[in-house]
Design an enzyme around this catalytic site. Sequence first.
Site, PDB file in Angstrom:
ATOM      1  N   LYS A  79       1.181  -1.274  -0.117  1.00 25.45           N
ATOM      2  CA  LYS A  79      -0.109   0.372  -0.210  1.00 25.45           C
ATOM      3  C   LYS A  79       1.541   0.853   0.349  1.00 25.45           C
ATOM      4  O   LYS A  79       1.970   0.832   0.547  1.00 25.45           O
ATOM      5  CB  LYS A  79      -0.703   0.344   1.344  1.00 25.45           C
ATOM      6  CG  LYS A  79      -1.724   1.694   0.962  1.00 25.45           C
ATOM      7  CD  LYS A  79      -2.627   0.591   2.296  1.00 25.45           C
ATOM      8  CE  LYS A  79      -3.556   2.076   2.282  1.00 25.45           C
ATOM      9  NZ  LYS A  79      -4.912   1.935   3.462  1.00 25.45           N
ATOM     10  N   SER A 154      -9.491   1.931   2.865  1.00 20.80           N
ATOM     11  CA  SER A 154      -9.160   3.059   1.729  1.00 20.80           C
ATOM     12  C   SER A 154      -7.981   1.780   1.086  1.00 20.80           C
ATOM     13  O   SER A 154      -7.185   2.279   0.720  1.00 20.80           O
ATOM     14  CB  SER A 154      -8.219   4.080   2.710  1.00 20.80           C
ATOM     15  OG  SER A 154      -7.705   3.132   3.899  1.00 20.80           O
ATOM     16  N   SER A 178     -10.039  -0.913   6.500  1.00 23.90           N
ATOM     17  CA  SER A 178      -9.488  -0.694   5.679  1.00 23.90           C
ATOM     18  C   SER A 178      -8.850  -1.408   5.228  1.00 23.90           C
ATOM     19  O   SER A 178      -8.454  -1.923   3.914  1.00 23.90           O
ATOM     20  CB  SER A 178      -8.548   0.695   5.740  1.00 23.90           C
ATOM     21  OG  SER A 178      -9.136   1.863   5.305  1.00 23.90           O
TER      22      SER A 178
HETATM   23  N1  GLN Z   1     -13.139   4.361   6.756  1.00 26.53           N
HETATM   24  C1  GLN Z   1     -12.917   4.759   7.466  1.00 26.53           C
HETATM   25  C2  GLN Z   1     -12.038   6.252   7.641  1.00 26.53           C
HETATM   26  O1  GLN Z   1     -12.435   6.903   6.341  1.00 26.53           O
HETATM   27  C3  GLN Z   1     -11.594   3.187   8.067  1.00 26.53           C
HETATM   28  C4  GLN Z   1      -9.948   4.188   7.347  1.00 26.53           C
HETATM   29  C5  GLN Z   1      -8.863   3.154   7.363  1.00 26.53           C
HETATM   30  O2  GLN Z   1      -9.320   2.184   7.804  1.00 26.53           O
HETATM   31  N2  GLN Z   1      -8.061   3.540   7.079  1.00 26.53           N
HETATM   32  O3  GLN Z   1     -12.104   6.335   8.227  1.00 26.53           O
END
Ligand code: GLN
Length: 498
Positions: A79, A154, A178
Amino acid sequence: MSDLHTLSVAELADGLRDKQFSSTELTEHFLNRIEKLDGKVNSFITVDADNARKAAKAADEQRASGDTRALLGVPMAHKDIFCTEGVLTTCGSKMLHNFISPYDATIVKNIREAGFISLGKLNMDEFAMGSDNESSYYGAVHNPWNLDRVPGGSSGGSAAATAAGFVPVATGSDTGGSIRQPASFCGLTGMKPTYGRVSRFGMIAYASSLDQAGTFGRSAEDCAYLLQPMAGHDPRDATSINRTVPNYVELLKEAKNNVGDKPFSGLKIGVAKEYFGEGLDSEVENHVRAALKQYEDLGATIVEVHITDPKVTLATYYMLAPAEASSNLSRFDGVRFGYRCDNPKNLEDLYTRSRSEGFGPEVQRRILMGTYALSAGYFDAYYTKAQKVRRVILEDFEKAFKECDLIACPTAPTPAYSLNDELDPVTMYLGDVYTIAVNLAGLPAISMPAGFTEAGLPVGLQLIGNHWDDDKLLTTAHLYQQHTDYHTKLSAIAKESI
Ligand code: GLN
């Protein structure tokens, strides 16, 4: 061989050992697929082909001269939140469009030392804020099962690349879901380890008390192979815990060898009605309940437990995560890293315009929310209160784990939605309802495929473990995968040969 991308990590390791193929052949196969097919998916921000080819050649030479590391020469990708020395690290943002890190994240170094070869850096929501990968400065990612759908976020690029057969495994980060939610949307197994199990050094911070690095693979076994070198204490991360790392790969082998047709006898699985509430898609619910029945048929006992109301958890998360983000992201000021606006009039103008032009709308929204929650007049009303609720969430889990070994629930309330849906922020935040409590409590959790909707989209089942039960989660998922074949199904893109 044209189907090398359908092999498991164990099969790739065996094939390399038995000289069925070289690391160079393997690396070329994956790079070729990326070149021919990633135009449709957009899962990579940087394809690091030259370095990957050099590393593959070196791996082949090392193997020929007696190096016996099992994973020597197996491709993977990171990532783009993990710093990689000499290679662009963008975090999905214009703010870091030109940032070349001077050092490697600890996990990047450890994964390389285990023998893996990085093919490059994967697309993601900007600064890991989002649930559909649409906030990336580098464009949306398409779901390899259906290109009109989101891959989740994400870590959408990590999930899509793995599901498309561009890499066997990939790293991700999970602050509120995410890893697990994109794994669910893309028919993969995704593991978020216990907070403190994996070093965060060199992982660009979103909300430091929640962020944790983890893995994507097609199976729990593939995840175990990648988690093994990632897990462990790192003196450079004060939140990483000094605790023995089990041999996950061996534990999976032992578990498989020691069970009969009731592999889960003695296992108590907690089910909370709060995780099956309003907003849960009926097809998702049916598949998750069918999976629970399968666990029961294979010997597990289902017990009822209670966890904190997910709506309260959601509000707590969306108070604390932006608060931490607003503080963490203050370092991006146009002076020290990445983007700087043209012709600033003075220092204030430099800060304001660099941040306004460098950050996208979702990141700016989070910074605003977080700054508000931390401002003098509102700190106690919002931030302090949310910290108190966070404690209650943890205590509710502690009570639940007195009754059961693991908790099972859907990973996300819906399957992958359409790229054209353009959800408003609050609707998107609601999609995190089943994943965020885990981060607030620092627990490990895994998502694995547990069926497909009529439209052919994957459905994920989430298992949540008590602190340090990462091995139990991997073994439970692995044994389930010995009795089911959802994880062996290939996405439309993975089926495309080149
Ligand atoms: N969807 C969640 C957020 O936007 C989790 C994102 C993540 O785990 N990085 O904060």
